[in-house]
Design a protein around this motif. Sequence first.
Motif, short mmCIF file in Angstrom:
data_model
loop_
_atom_site.label_atom_id
_atom_site.label_comp_id
_atom_site.label_asym_id
_atom_site.label_seq_id
_atom_site.Cartn_x
_atom_site.Cartn_y
_atom_site.Cartn_z
N ARG A 92 25.76 49.91 -23.43
CA ARG A 92 24.98 50.98 -22.83
C ARG A 92 25.66 52.34 -22.95
NH1 ARG A 92 21.09 49.46 -18.13
NH2 ARG A 92 20.27 51.39 -19.01
N HIS A 93 26.79 52.40 -23.65
CA HIS A 93 27.39 53.71 -23.91
C HIS A 93 26.66 54.36 -25.09
CE1 HIS A 93 30.89 56.06 -25.88
NE2 HIS A 93 30.25 56.86 -25.05
N ARG A 94 26.90 53.89 -26.31
CA ARG A 94 26.24 54.51 -27.47
C ARG A 94 25.58 53.49 -28.38
NH1 ARG A 94 30.64 58.24 -29.75
NH2 ARG A 94 29.52 57.86 -31.70
N GLY A 95 25.31 52.29 -27.83
CA GLY A 95 24.41 51.39 -28.53
C GLY A 95 25.06 50.41 -29.50
N ASN A 96 26.35 50.32 -29.51
CA ASN A 96 26.97 49.35 -30.41
C ASN A 96 26.53 47.92 -30.03
OD1 ASN A 96 28.80 48.36 -32.37
ND2 ASN A 96 30.41 48.12 -30.84
N SER A 97 26.47 47.04 -31.01
CA SER A 97 26.27 45.63 -30.72
C SER A 97 27.52 45.10 -30.04
CB SER A 97 26.03 44.83 -32.00
OG SER A 97 24.86 45.27 -32.64
N ARG A 110 33.14 42.88 -23.75
CA ARG A 110 33.80 44.18 -23.94
C ARG A 110 33.38 44.76 -25.28
NH1 ARG A 110 38.01 47.00 -21.67
NH2 ARG A 110 38.58 45.29 -20.28
N CYS A 111 32.87 45.98 -25.26
CA CYS A 111 32.43 46.62 -26.50
C CYS A 111 33.65 46.99 -27.35
CB CYS A 111 31.62 47.86 -26.16
SG CYS A 111 31.05 48.74 -27.64
N GLY A 112 33.54 46.73 -28.64
CA GLY A 112 34.66 47.00 -29.52
C GLY A 112 34.77 48.45 -29.95
N TYR A 113 33.76 49.28 -29.56
CA TYR A 113 33.76 50.67 -30.04
C TYR A 113 34.65 51.56 -29.15
CZ TYR A 113 31.38 54.38 -32.79
OH TYR A 113 31.07 55.40 -33.65
N HIS A 114 34.31 51.62 -27.84
CA HIS A 114 35.12 52.45 -26.93
C HIS A 114 35.58 51.67 -25.69
CE1 HIS A 114 31.97 54.89 -28.96
NE2 HIS A 114 33.00 55.65 -29.32
N ARG A 115 35.37 50.33 -25.75
CA ARG A 115 35.92 49.40 -24.76
C ARG A 115 35.25 49.43 -23.39
NH1 ARG A 115 39.89 46.33 -26.11
NH2 ARG A 115 40.83 46.14 -24.05
N TRP A 116 34.00 49.84 -23.29
CA TRP A 116 33.28 49.59 -22.04
C TRP A 116 33.22 48.08 -21.85
CZ3 TRP A 116 28.72 52.96 -20.07
CH2 TRP A 116 29.04 54.30 -20.19
N CYS A 117 33.16 47.66 -20.58
CA CYS A 117 33.28 46.21 -20.33
C CYS A 117 32.38 45.76 -19.18
CB CYS A 117 34.75 45.91 -20.01
SG CYS A 117 35.07 44.18 -19.81
S1 FES Z 1 29.35 52.15 -27.92
FE1 FES Z 1 30.97 53.11 -26.91
S2 FES Z 1 31.81 51.58 -25.66
FE2 FES Z 1 30.18 50.63 -26.64
#
Ligand code: FES
Length: 440
Positions: A92-97, A110-117
């Motif tokens: 829900r940050h910038r849409g990465n899978s 945990r998102c691998g892009y910017h580590r939201w979890c």
């Molecule tokens: S897209 Fe940025 S943390 Fe997932």
Amino acid sequence: MIEVTETAPVGSTIASVTRASEPFRIPSARYISTEWAELESDRLWPHVWQMAGTVDHVAEPGDWFEYQVGWLSVVVVRGDDGALRAFQNVCRHRGNSLVCGEGRSMSELRCGYHRWCWDLQGTLKEVPSRRGFGAFRNDELPLIPVQVGTWGPFVFVNLDLGAEPLDAFLEGVPTDAPWLGLADFHCTYDVAIPMPCNWKTLIDGFSETYHVQGLHREMLPMTDDVNSPQRLWGRHGKLEQPYGVASPRLRDGASDQEIFDAFVAVMGTRIGKPTTEPAGPVPAIGVDATLRDVLADGVRATAAHVGVDLADLATDQLMNMQQYNLFPNTTIVAFPDLLQVVKSRPGPTPDECFMDMLVFERRGPGTSRTPPTRVTVEPGAIDFGMVINQDIDALGRIQRGLHQPGFTELMLSGEECRIVNLHRNLEHYLGITPSEIRGG
Ligand code: FES
Ligand SMILES: [Fe+2]
């Protein structure tokens, strides 16, 4: 109108749907046009229940897998509390899978892009360098939930939270044949194969057995493809087809040896014989018994070797295939000792799809579960047995035929009623009124 006649077929009582007063005609554009595929991706796939995998894929807490259909992606995960949950596979940050593939022992998403979890219940629990975002609450940004449900060993998902519950969607199918023991089957392989055809071209081939006489002639000595009653629920359908008996299409019938040879070539492993070796002589058939009884005994004996007790099941229950067609894209082929699922998912163009082959083994009640081997392979890379190999081989030729400019509509028989029913339900989901299906 389809004429529905009540019959008393071997094995169960189901309606036979075999005759139409005139052919059904369906526009071929549905199989090749980009516009139609876009309608499906807008109005069908985000709103319909579909089989994503099995309980084996998510046997233990922390087990997870990704289910893709078109651009849609869902992560199914078993939580620490044992509950099955599903989420849209998006950060829900910038849409990465968030995930890709499948895995075990996951404790957080945990998102691998910017580590939201997020935790496995979908609650946001960590945002790195959070102060830069200003004020917002974690409970504003849970993972986006997806409906998830199970029937027997199968796991279904639906991205539409307003859609009816799975039980209602499945209509009378789960209660149709409890003696099949579906819950005791374990998925061992989940194989995806990119195919050069529309997803409907594929699943249509697993929604009728009219093509046995053309594509699978080797089966004619061992199955009655004519007296095979079908049933339609609202969305779903069923065929019951006797095996171990010759097709009436064979004018001179078939000897017991010919029936036995063909049975072994198609599904000999059910009676402990390799399909690729000569069947050998027909076993002795006792007084008052038939070859089907002898084959059923072989099935019981083979099952008993792996701790599965089929002693109480009748010959008809063991020797008649139960084929369920779940709208829109799933065919379940079931005997009490054999279960296979074929699914089709749309590909990047209307002329491509993915064929999912799920292979199961029945094991004794209470046997522990582990995730199946999940692979993607090219057509022909895996031997699925003579019949499925023939189906796979034919699909590209069918799709090419559908593109010919002189061919504008498919012409279907009442025997192909499960395909007609697929199109009726597609029209409902896609909002096509009045119906474009002519005839019937
Ligand atoms: S897209 Fe940025 S943390 Fe997932
Ligand atoms: Fe086939």
